[in-house]
Design an enzyme around this catalytic site. Structure first.
Site, PDB file in Angstrom:
ATOM      1  N   HIS A 196      -4.180  -8.694   1.727  1.00  0.00           N
ATOM      2  CA  HIS A 196      -5.372  -8.461   2.559  1.00  0.00           C
ATOM      3  C   HIS A 196      -5.511  -9.634   3.734  1.00  0.00           C
ATOM      4  O   HIS A 196      -6.111  -9.048   4.863  1.00  0.00           O
ATOM      5  CB  HIS A 196      -6.459  -8.180   1.457  1.00  0.00           C
ATOM      6  N   ASN A 460       0.729   1.018   1.377  1.00  0.00           N
ATOM      7  CA  ASN A 460       1.012  -0.048   0.880  1.00  0.00           C
ATOM      8  C   ASN A 460       1.068  -0.224  -0.687  1.00  0.00           C
ATOM      9  O   ASN A 460       2.130  -1.083  -1.036  1.00  0.00           O
ATOM     10  CB  ASN A 460      -0.185  -1.246   1.469  1.00  0.00           C
ATOM     11  N   ASP A 461       0.100   0.318  -1.149  1.00  0.00           N
ATOM     12  CA  ASP A 461       0.301   0.300  -2.688  1.00  0.00           C
ATOM     13  C   ASP A 461       1.298   1.358  -3.121  1.00  0.00           C
ATOM     14  O   ASP A 461       1.884   1.006  -4.227  1.00  0.00           O
ATOM     15  CB  ASP A 461      -1.248   0.799  -3.176  1.00  0.00           C
ATOM     16  N   CYS A 508      -2.519   6.045   5.964  1.00  0.00           N
ATOM     17  CA  CYS A 508      -3.320   5.064   6.410  1.00  0.00           C
ATOM     18  C   CYS A 508      -3.018   3.554   5.944  1.00  0.00           C
ATOM     19  O   CYS A 508      -3.439   2.345   6.309  1.00  0.00           O
ATOM     20  CB  CYS A 508      -4.727   5.245   5.965  1.00  0.00           C
TER      21      CYS A 508
HETATM   22  C1  PEP Z   1      -2.770   1.281   0.908  1.00  0.00           C
HETATM   23  O1  PEP Z   1      -2.517   0.725  -0.331  1.00  0.00           O
HETATM   24  O2  PEP Z   1      -1.825   1.526   1.691  1.00  0.00           O
HETATM   25  C2  PEP Z   1      -4.173   1.250   1.648  1.00  0.00           C
HETATM   26  C3  PEP Z   1      -4.429   1.622   2.610  1.00  0.00           C
HETATM   27  O3  PEP Z   1      -5.044   0.434   0.997  1.00  0.00           O
HETATM   28  P1  PEP Z   1      -5.161  -1.246   0.770  1.00  0.00           P
HETATM   29  O4  PEP Z   1      -4.128  -1.670   1.684  1.00  0.00           O
HETATM   30  O5  PEP Z   1      -6.464  -1.387   1.155  1.00  0.00           O
HETATM   31  O6  PEP Z   1      -4.779  -1.348  -0.777  1.00  0.00           O
HETATM   32 MG    MG Z   2      -4.241   0.588  -1.435  1.00  0.00          MG
END
Ligand code: PEP
Ligand code: MG
Length: 577
Positions: A196, A460-461, A508
């Site tokens: 983050h 990302n996750d 996203c």
């Molecule tokens: C993701 O996981 O891609 C996402 C947009 O959420 P975060 O990065 O806040 O976990």
């Molecule tokens: Mg995420």
């Protein structure tokens, strides 16, 4: 002697400046007994140390810029209140008098006693104050040791325009403070490019390198260094020639950014006339303003974790004000507000929750919200109230099953009905979407698409869980591969399910704002991309300059295994120039 340290660039920017090392620094605790005659002077020393600490915090608060530092402001206010608390200052003074001991010893004893009481009471609120107490006491201890103001949030100079801050790691609170002070660049020993703090650095457009081993040992205070985010390198021992070269590079990239901005006004159509949609990811108010300036069609992701940065939980009204400010900034363009997604690398100590053996697989995201229903309902109420001022959608993080959506929907409906009974004129429906970011959600996406009004892919996750690589661990970063067949297979599956069920799907995660992967997503049929505002101009140009049919053809050939083993790779084929 010149030296190059390597790490991972989280932004491609360049920064030049002098090193400032952010080290908590160990303090010893001197312990000695006092003669009666020395007690008066010791009490005076204690009160002066408290006074200077408080003055230091007041000075800092007075200089703070309102815009992005509400969180930092609250944090420092909390520390200031602790310094005034008689339980701390008067009781420490009583120990000096009663036990005839020196101020440091008395202070630490008193602080330990309070910490133990907090722990025994087990109250969430008090537990969350422990960290504040530790930091406030640390400030006084620094004063007593004549090494003032080394608390993390206060140990940096107020103006950081030409400063590169080096730290072991940085949390979102520190990042907020450093950004507010216009830090030139950041280097951390730990952390991965998808953590983050890295996402925050990208959104705040701060050049940052993470995963630079032993940076604190190898870089000296005040030495001039160059941070090259593109090559993931820190250059030290640099001469004027090299500095000039980098100044020019920095200027050229500034010019490129300006030039790219021209594309923002063009209609979002590929060379073969296919429409795409660019949305913004925004967390803090300045992000919304930037998204607005860039002309995004909507906000695809508002992460709300940053509102919960402070140890005090924001109440309904505080949240409502933040969401309303965002909604009003966007002037009628829809905002997708994601409900609290803590856990994993995000604010693990808040809410008094223990991390659990594996936070990434623990009580995070919607799981946490459903186990703290009052907290969830409070957030939903705040979002619904903000929706009166402009279009809003609700996004649920970390889904794995349809039951979670059903439970969340019940709470949303209850909150809506309660607010309507209170006289609020709400839309009868508010779109409820889900993050597709776990392998379970991606594989069972058809069932989720039936329950949800829209999908949002958190790459990302998703990549972290599919490839079993911790997104914040630099040691496994080399395995991060968006073109891995398992990832592409799931992305395609999600796109097809969304098309079949007629629900919009947005990407996203960071892949959407990465120049190397935007065409890959387009080729997969994913044409709604949400990204940090800084990424918008380059992504717009990349998609304007390509043909969607061509991207789809290349990606399909790749999915069919036509050229898996041959060079060049998929991303090079999609971005040949
Ligand atoms: C993701 O996981 O891609 C996402 C947009 O959420 P975060 O990065 O806040 O976990
Ligand atoms: Mg995420």
């Amino acid at each position: 002697m010149s030296l190059a340290l390597t790490g991972l660039g989280v932004t491609s920017g360049i920064a030049l400046g002098r090193v400032h090392r952010l080290t908590p620094g160990e303090l010893s605790i001197p312990e000695y007994h006092l003669d009666d005659s020395a007690i008066g002077a010791e009490l005076e020393r204690l009160h002066k140390a408290f006074g200077r600490s408080e003055k230091f915090l007041s000075g800092l608060l007075a200089r703070m810029d309102k815009e992005i530092t509400d969180t930092a402001r609250d944090l420092l206010e909390a520390h200031r209140l602790i310094l005034r608390d008689p339980m701390l200052i008067d009781s420490t003074a009583a120990r000096i008098r009663g036990d005839r001991i020196n101020a440091e010893w008395a202070l630490v004893q008193q602080a330990n006693q309070l910490q133990n009481e907090f722990r025994r009471l087990g109250d969430d609120y008090l537990a969350s104050r422990r960290e504040d107490l530790e930091q406030a006491v640390g400030l006084v201890r620094r004063e007593l040791a004549d090494q003032p103001a080394l608390m993390v949030s206060t140990q940096v100079p107020h103006r950081l325009e030409n400063i590169i801050v080096v730290a072991s790691e940085l949390g979102p609170a520190e990042m907020t403070i450093l950004s507010q002070r216009k830090v030139a660049g950041l280097i951390t020993e730990h952390g991965g490019p998808w953590s983050h703090s890295a996402i925050l650095a990208r959104s705040l457009e701060i050049p940052m390198l993470v995963g630079v081993p032993r940076a604190l040992d190898l870089l000296s205070e005040d030495e001039t260094v160059i941070v090259d985010g593109h090559y993931g390198a820190v250059l030290t021992g640099v001469d004027e020639g090299l500095l000039d070269h980098y100044r020019e590079k920095r200027e050229a990239s500034r010019r490129r950014r300006l030039e790219l901005r021209r594309y923002l006004a063009r209609p979002s159509l590929t060379q073969d006339g296919q429409a795409f949609m660019l949305l913004g990811n925004a967390d803090l108010l300045p992000d919304f303003k930037r998204c607005n300036d860039a002309g995004v069609e909507a906000i695809g992701l508002m992460r709300t974790e940053y509102l919960f940065l402070d140890n005090d939980l924001p109440d309904e009204d505080t949240q409502y004000r933040a969401y309303r400010a965002a909604v009003e900034t966007m002037q009628g363009r829809p905002i997708t507000i994601r409900t609290l997604d803590v856990g994993g690398d995000k604010l693990p100590d808040m809410l008094g929750f223990t991390k659990g053996p594996n936070p990434a697989l623990g009580l995070r995201g919607l799981r946490l919200s459903l186990s703290l229903k009052d907290l969830f309902a409070q957030q939903i109420r705040a979002i619904l109230r903000a929706s009166v001022h402009g279009p809003v959608e609700i996004l649920l993080p970390m889904l794995t099953r349809t039951e979670e959506v059903q439970q969340a929907r019940v709470i949303v409906d209850e909150c809506r009905q309660a607010l309507q009974r209170e006289g609020l004129n709400l839309d009868p429906v508010i779109a409820l979407g889900g993050m597709i970011e776990t392998p379970a959600a991606a594989i069972a996406v058809d069932a989720l698409a039936e329950e949800l009004d829209f999908l949002s892919i958190g790459t990302n996750d998703l990549i972290q869980y599919v490839l079993a690589i911790d997104r914040s661990d630099e040691l496994v970063d080399y395995l991060y591969d968006p073109t891995h067949p398992a990832v592409l297979f799931l992305l395609k599956r999600i796109q097809q399910a969304a098309a079949l069920h007629g629900v919009p799907v947005t990407v996203c995660g960071e892949l959407a704002g990465d120049e190397r992967t935007a065409r890959l997503l387009l080729g997969l049929g994913l044409n709604r991309l949400s990204m940090p505002p800084a990424a918008l101009p380059a992504i717009k140009k990349s998609l304007l300059d390509t043909s969607a049919a061509h991207c789809q053809q290349i990606v399909q050939q790749w999915l069919d295994g036509a050229f898996h083993e041959t060079q060049p790779g998929l991303l090079t084929r999609l971005n040949p120039e």
